[in-house]
Design an enzyme around this catalytic site. Structure first.
Site, mmCIF file in Angstrom:
data_model
loop_
_atom_site.group_PDB
_atom_site.id
_atom_site.type_symbol
_atom_site.label_atom_id
_atom_site.label_comp_id
_atom_site.label_asym_id
_atom_site.label_seq_id
_atom_site.Cartn_x
_atom_site.Cartn_y
_atom_site.Cartn_z
ATOM 1 N N GLY A 31 0.876 -1.219 0.108
ATOM 2 C CA GLY A 31 -0.164 0.052 0.004
ATOM 3 C C GLY A 31 0.923 1.388 -0.068
ATOM 4 C CG ASN A 83 -5.455 3.567 9.291
ATOM 5 O OD1 ASN A 83 -5.988 4.892 8.874
ATOM 6 N ND2 ASN A 83 -4.263 3.654 9.751
ATOM 7 C CB CYS A 126 2.749 6.204 26.925
ATOM 8 S SG CYS A 126 2.865 7.117 28.286
#
Lengths: 391, 118
Positions: A74, A155, A331
């Protein structure tokens, strides 16, 4: 394929397992070492593998085989559609329309064109439901607009973008590229009726191997070759073909052509069941993006859970239950890198983005697997909410 | 990826909770990543005799709170104030780059503790 592992797998949008039929096809082609570019009799079989794959993919997309070009995936397809067309216009850089929620391979390609070649790019922000507005796209057109690049389905949220409506707004001469990576193989597609110029897709999102994908090109004359050389891929991408991978994507496409309707129904049933189970939970769930299965791909659900970080929930699910999901925020001490650009663009506040999970399921998911996931989620969230109950 | 140390303290923390009538209480937050940790403790004869924490944050930050509590329980004030930032960071073991912010959290916990008992 380990069935138990698949029972715990809820990250099909990241990648899908290679199906048994694709595995068998690739295995059966392992001994075909003849170079498909050769004119020898023995190379005929290799050539036929590629022709068959191209026909199967063309059927999946609703186009002619001569409009299907195999690439590595892709990201390559997105880069090629954007740069392969727009760099032809570098002496007259114009205006491009895209959205703020595109895949990085689109956003970074466009940034490159902005920075190096002075193209001007408009980034359309999505609405709160995760879809961009066709009207916003219509308003963004100007006489210098040359190109639009939008994803078919996002997505992270699965929300389907209104590409049919946007196509009808196209001004003459403006090329339309759709990143179909998260849509192709999940939902029926017909590029002819969509009347788009380019459509990217990737095999490992529909049970094929990694490292192979493709680009639909309506008019190959409009696009510059990606790799110059020996004339493979109809002169557009030189280099000896990755025949095994191509046989894999061909089989994966054939499976979709034969079974898409039943799989689609299965996804819809699973999504509706998961939504129902989540709505029964004793803690608050906020869905991110439209969850209607006509407005989002039916295998994807994105939601935030009050009072916990998505990253911690995902870690707990992974460590205790072997369940794989994706998160809306990693994080980090780098704020720019840590929050999902999609959820932020939708206007969600930081805490909601930090508490987001993406669940994506597939062909092998059962209601029992969903029950296992929901039970694991319930335990994990309850425990983490207790740990985090700061007065 | 989480190290065994982080995974163990995240999955099965031993110090989560609140203390009735805590003698000391402080909170540490990371303004960038949003993680928050609350510490409560009691002392006796210049030692920390009871400690508990709560944490809102990522897995590593939850583990950080637990590792911190374990490291200070039953330790004398003299021992605690003499600890360096390097020693505090070492308590967390090997961390991925995305987990490094918890070193700052650990150092902040140490600084607040020293300020409370110093």
């Amino acid at each position: 394929m380990d069935k138990q592992t698949l029972s715990y797998y809820f990250d099909y949008n990241a990648t899908t397992p290679i199906s048994e039929s694709v595995t068998n096809t690739m295995k059966s082609n392992l001994s075909l070492f003849y170079n498909p570019s050769s004119n020898s009799t023995l190379a005929g079989e290799s050539k036929e593998v590629i022709h068959r794959a191209r026909r199967n993919v063309a059927k999946l997309l609703g186009c002619e085989p001569a409009q299907v070009f195999f690439v590595s995936g892709g990201s390559e397809a997105n880069n090629w559609a954007i740069k392969g067309y727009l760099l032809n216009l570098y002496k007259n850089p114009g205006h491009i329309i895209t959205s703020a929620i595109e895949h990085p391979s689109v956003l970074e390609s466009l940034k490159y064109l902005e920075k190096q070649f002075n193209f001007q790019v408009t980034y359309i922000e999505p609405q709160a439901n995760g879809a961009i507005s066709a009207q916003d796209v219509g308003r963004a057109f100007n006489p210098r607009t040359q190109f639009i690049s939008l994803m078919y389905a996002n997505n992270e949220t699965g929300v389907i973008q209104p590409v049919e409506f946007i196509q009808k707004l196209l001004h003459s001469g403006v090329k339309f590229h759709i990143d179909g990576v998260q849509y192709i193989g999940k939902c029926p597609t017909d590029v002819k009726s969509l009347n788009v110029d380019f459509m990217s897709f990737s095999a490992h999102k529909f049970y094929g191997p990694k490292g192979i994908g493709g680009l639909f090109v309506k008019d190959p004359k409009a696009l510059s070759p990606l790799i110059h050389g020996g004339g493979q891929e109809m002169g557009m991408r030189a280099g000896t073909e990755n025949m095994l991978a191509i046989s894999g994507i061909g089989q994966a496409a054939d499976d979709c052509n034969n079974w898409m309707d039943s799989w689609y129904k299965h996804y819809v049933d699973c999504k509706n069941y998961l939504i129902k189970r989540l709505q029964e939970l004793p803690f608050k769930i906020d869905f991110n993006g439209d969850i209607d299965t006509t407005k989002s791909v039916p295998n994807t659900l994105n939601f935030s859970i009050d009072g916990v970080r998505g990253e911690a929930v995902a870690a707990f699910l992974d460590k205790k239950y072997n369940i794989a999901v994706s998160v809306g925020s990693a994080c980090s001490n780098n704020k720019q890198n840590k929050l999902s650009h999609v959820l932020v663009a939708m206007g969600l506040d930081e805490e909601r983005v930090q508490s987001a999970l993406r669940v994506s399921f597939g062909r092998y998911t059962t209601f029992k697997d969903i029950d296992y996931f929901v039970d694991g989620l319930t335990f994990s969230v309850t425990k983490l909410q207790n740990i985090g109950a700061i007065a | 990826m989480y190290s065994d140390l982080i995974a163990e303290h995240f999955m099965d923390p031993g110090y989560v909770g609140n203390i009735d009538s805590p003698e000391f209480e402080f909170k540490v937050g990371n303004s960038v990543c949003g993680d928050r940790i609350q510490i409560q403790f009691k002392t006796s004869k210049n030692k920390i005799t009871q400690i508990a924490y709560r944490a809102w944050g990522c897995a590593t930050s939850v583990a950080t709170g637990d590792i911190f509590c374990e490291s200070v329980e039953n330790q004398s004030f003299d021992e605690l104030v003499s600890r360096s930032n390097e020693q505090m960071a070492a308590l967390l073991g090997e961390l991925d780059p995305s987990q490094q912010h918890c070193v700052n959290i650990m150092e902040s916990l140490h600084e607040k503790l020293v300020a409370a008992i110093g």
